[in-house]
Scaffold this motif. Structure first.
Motif, PDB file in Angstrom:
ATOM      1  N   GLY A  50      49.095 -22.597  21.085  1.00  0.00           N
ATOM      2  CA  GLY A  50      49.412 -23.505  19.991  1.00  0.00           C
ATOM      3  C   GLY A  50      48.235 -24.380  19.606  1.00  0.00           C
ATOM      4  O   GLY A  50      47.114 -24.202  20.070  1.00  0.00           O
ATOM      5  N   THR A  51      48.503 -25.351  18.760  1.00  0.00           N
ATOM      6  CA  THR A  51      47.434 -26.195  18.218  1.00  0.00           C
ATOM      7  C   THR A  51      47.399 -27.583  18.833  1.00  0.00           C
ATOM      8  O   THR A  51      46.539 -28.383  18.488  1.00  0.00           O
ATOM      9  CB  THR A  51      47.603 -26.344  16.697  1.00  0.00           C
ATOM     10  OG1 THR A  51      48.894 -26.908  16.430  1.00  0.00           O
ATOM     11  CG2 THR A  51      47.471 -24.994  16.005  1.00  0.00           C
ATOM     12  N   SER A  52      48.306 -27.897  19.737  1.00  0.00           N
ATOM     13  CA  SER A  52      48.310 -29.230  20.326  1.00  0.00           C
ATOM     14  C   SER A  52      47.371 -29.292  21.525  1.00  0.00           C
ATOM     15  O   SER A  52      46.929 -28.273  22.050  1.00  0.00           O
ATOM     16  CB  SER A  52      49.729 -29.607  20.754  1.00  0.00           C
ATOM     17  OG  SER A  52      50.170 -28.747  21.792  1.00  0.00           O
ATOM     18  N   TRP A  53      47.067 -30.510  21.917  1.00  0.00           N
ATOM     19  CA  TRP A  53      46.200 -30.770  23.059  1.00  0.00           C
ATOM     20  C   TRP A  53      46.992 -31.617  24.051  1.00  0.00           C
ATOM     21  O   TRP A  53      46.944 -32.839  23.990  1.00  0.00           O
ATOM     22  CB  TRP A  53      44.936 -31.481  22.599  1.00  0.00           C
ATOM     23  CG  TRP A  53      44.103 -30.658  21.675  1.00  0.00           C
ATOM     24  CD1 TRP A  53      44.172 -30.623  20.310  1.00  0.00           C
ATOM     25  CD2 TRP A  53      43.079 -29.722  22.050  1.00  0.00           C
ATOM     26  NE1 TRP A  53      43.257 -29.725  19.822  1.00  0.00           N
ATOM     27  CE2 TRP A  53      42.575 -29.162  20.864  1.00  0.00           C
ATOM     28  CE3 TRP A  53      42.545 -29.313  23.278  1.00  0.00           C
ATOM     29  CZ2 TRP A  53      41.557 -28.203  20.855  1.00  0.00           C
ATOM     30  CZ3 TRP A  53      41.533 -28.366  23.270  1.00  0.00           C
ATOM     31  CH2 TRP A  53      41.049 -27.828  22.076  1.00  0.00           C
ATOM     32  N   PRO A  54      47.661 -31.014  24.992  1.00  0.00           N
ATOM     33  CA  PRO A  54      48.527 -31.790  25.871  1.00  0.00           C
ATOM     34  C   PRO A  54      47.816 -32.529  26.998  1.00  0.00           C
ATOM     35  O   PRO A  54      48.398 -33.445  27.586  1.00  0.00           O
ATOM     36  CB  PRO A  54      49.474 -30.735  26.451  1.00  0.00           C
ATOM     37  CG  PRO A  54      48.747 -29.449  26.334  1.00  0.00           C
ATOM     38  CD  PRO A  54      47.869 -29.565  25.116  1.00  0.00           C
ATOM     39  N   TYR A  55      46.578 -32.149  27.284  1.00  0.00           N
ATOM     40  CA  TYR A  55      45.888 -32.778  28.405  1.00  0.00           C
ATOM     41  C   TYR A  55      44.598 -33.447  27.939  1.00  0.00           C
ATOM     42  O   TYR A  55      43.819 -32.847  27.189  1.00  0.00           O
ATOM     43  CB  TYR A  55      45.569 -31.748  29.490  1.00  0.00           C
ATOM     44  CG  TYR A  55      46.790 -31.050  30.034  1.00  0.00           C
ATOM     45  CD1 TYR A  55      47.001 -29.696  29.787  1.00  0.00           C
ATOM     46  CD2 TYR A  55      47.741 -31.752  30.775  1.00  0.00           C
ATOM     47  CE1 TYR A  55      48.125 -29.060  30.258  1.00  0.00           C
ATOM     48  CE2 TYR A  55      48.866 -31.115  31.259  1.00  0.00           C
ATOM     49  CZ  TYR A  55      49.055 -29.773  30.993  1.00  0.00           C
ATOM     50  OH  TYR A  55      50.178 -29.137  31.465  1.00  0.00           O
ATOM     51  N   TRP A  56      44.390 -34.676  28.439  1.00  0.00           N
ATOM     52  CA  TRP A  56      43.231 -35.479  28.029  1.00  0.00           C
ATOM     53  C   TRP A  56      42.581 -36.128  29.236  1.00  0.00           C
ATOM     54  O   TRP A  56      43.260 -36.487  30.204  1.00  0.00           O
ATOM     55  CB  TRP A  56      43.670 -36.577  27.052  1.00  0.00           C
ATOM     56  CG  TRP A  56      44.151 -36.052  25.751  1.00  0.00           C
ATOM     57  CD1 TRP A  56      45.416 -35.615  25.456  1.00  0.00           C
ATOM     58  CD2 TRP A  56      43.392 -35.880  24.562  1.00  0.00           C
ATOM     59  NE1 TRP A  56      45.474 -35.181  24.146  1.00  0.00           N
ATOM     60  CE2 TRP A  56      44.246 -35.346  23.581  1.00  0.00           C
ATOM     61  CE3 TRP A  56      42.054 -36.127  24.228  1.00  0.00           C
ATOM     62  CZ2 TRP A  56      43.804 -35.052  22.290  1.00  0.00           C
ATOM     63  CZ3 TRP A  56      41.629 -35.844  22.947  1.00  0.00           C
ATOM     64  CH2 TRP A  56      42.497 -35.308  21.983  1.00  0.00           C
ATOM     65  N   GLY A  57      41.270 -36.311  29.154  1.00  0.00           N
ATOM     66  CA  GLY A  57      40.556 -37.093  30.132  1.00  0.00           C
ATOM     67  C   GLY A  57      40.613 -38.568  29.782  1.00  0.00           C
ATOM     68  O   GLY A  57      41.215 -38.966  28.777  1.00  0.00           O
ATOM     69  N   GLN A  58      39.955 -39.367  30.604  1.00  0.00           N
ATOM     70  CA  GLN A  58      40.003 -40.823  30.417  1.00  0.00           C
ATOM     71  C   GLN A  58      38.959 -41.315  29.432  1.00  0.00           C
ATOM     72  O   GLN A  58      39.016 -42.464  28.998  1.00  0.00           O
ATOM     73  CB  GLN A  58      39.815 -41.519  31.774  1.00  0.00           C
ATOM     74  CG  GLN A  58      38.368 -41.669  32.239  1.00  0.00           C
ATOM     75  CD  GLN A  58      37.728 -40.371  32.679  1.00  0.00           C
ATOM     76  OE1 GLN A  58      38.381 -39.340  32.832  1.00  0.00           O
ATOM     77  NE2 GLN A  58      36.420 -40.406  32.900  1.00  0.00           N
TER      78      GLN A  58
END
Length: 119
Positions: free
Chosen positions: A103-111
């Protein structure tokens, strides 16, 4: 649990270079689409670069095209952002993001890591 940890930010003069790193853990990194985004004070989050799992497909906005290069080392579970010819307008907090789906979402992010370019 997926974790993304950025490093490599700092203060640099205009025209200089920095390389950001993002170490990933908690999943099958080699199959993830990875991305870099940034957010300057008072502005929204902006897409900077993305790379598919195979490393053969990358994308950049016009604002950084030709100056920034995204790459990945799947053996090290790490994605990099080489930033050259830095400008004061590149000053922002830079975030690494992971998309393990199609998909097009970004579920994980760094700080995030701060990049400051002085004029």
């Amino acid at each position: 649990q997926v974790q993304l940890v950025e490093s490599g930010g700092g203060l640099v003069q205009a025209g200089g270079s920095l390389r950001l790193s993002c170490a990933a853990s908690g999943g099958t990194f080699s199959y993830w689409r990875m991305g870099w985004f940034r957010q300057a004070p008072g502005k929204g989050r902006e897409f900077v670069a993305t790379i598919k799992w195979s490393s053969s497909s990358t994308d950049y906005p016009d604002s950084v095209k030709g100056r920034f290069t995204i790459s990945r080392d799947n053996a090290k579970n790490t994605v990099y952002l080489q930033m050259n010819s830095l400008k004061p307008e590149d000053t922002a907090v830079y975030y690494c993001a992971a998309n393990p789906t199609s998909g097009t979402s970004w579920p994980y992010w760094g700080q995030g890591t701060q990049v400051t370019v002085s004029s």
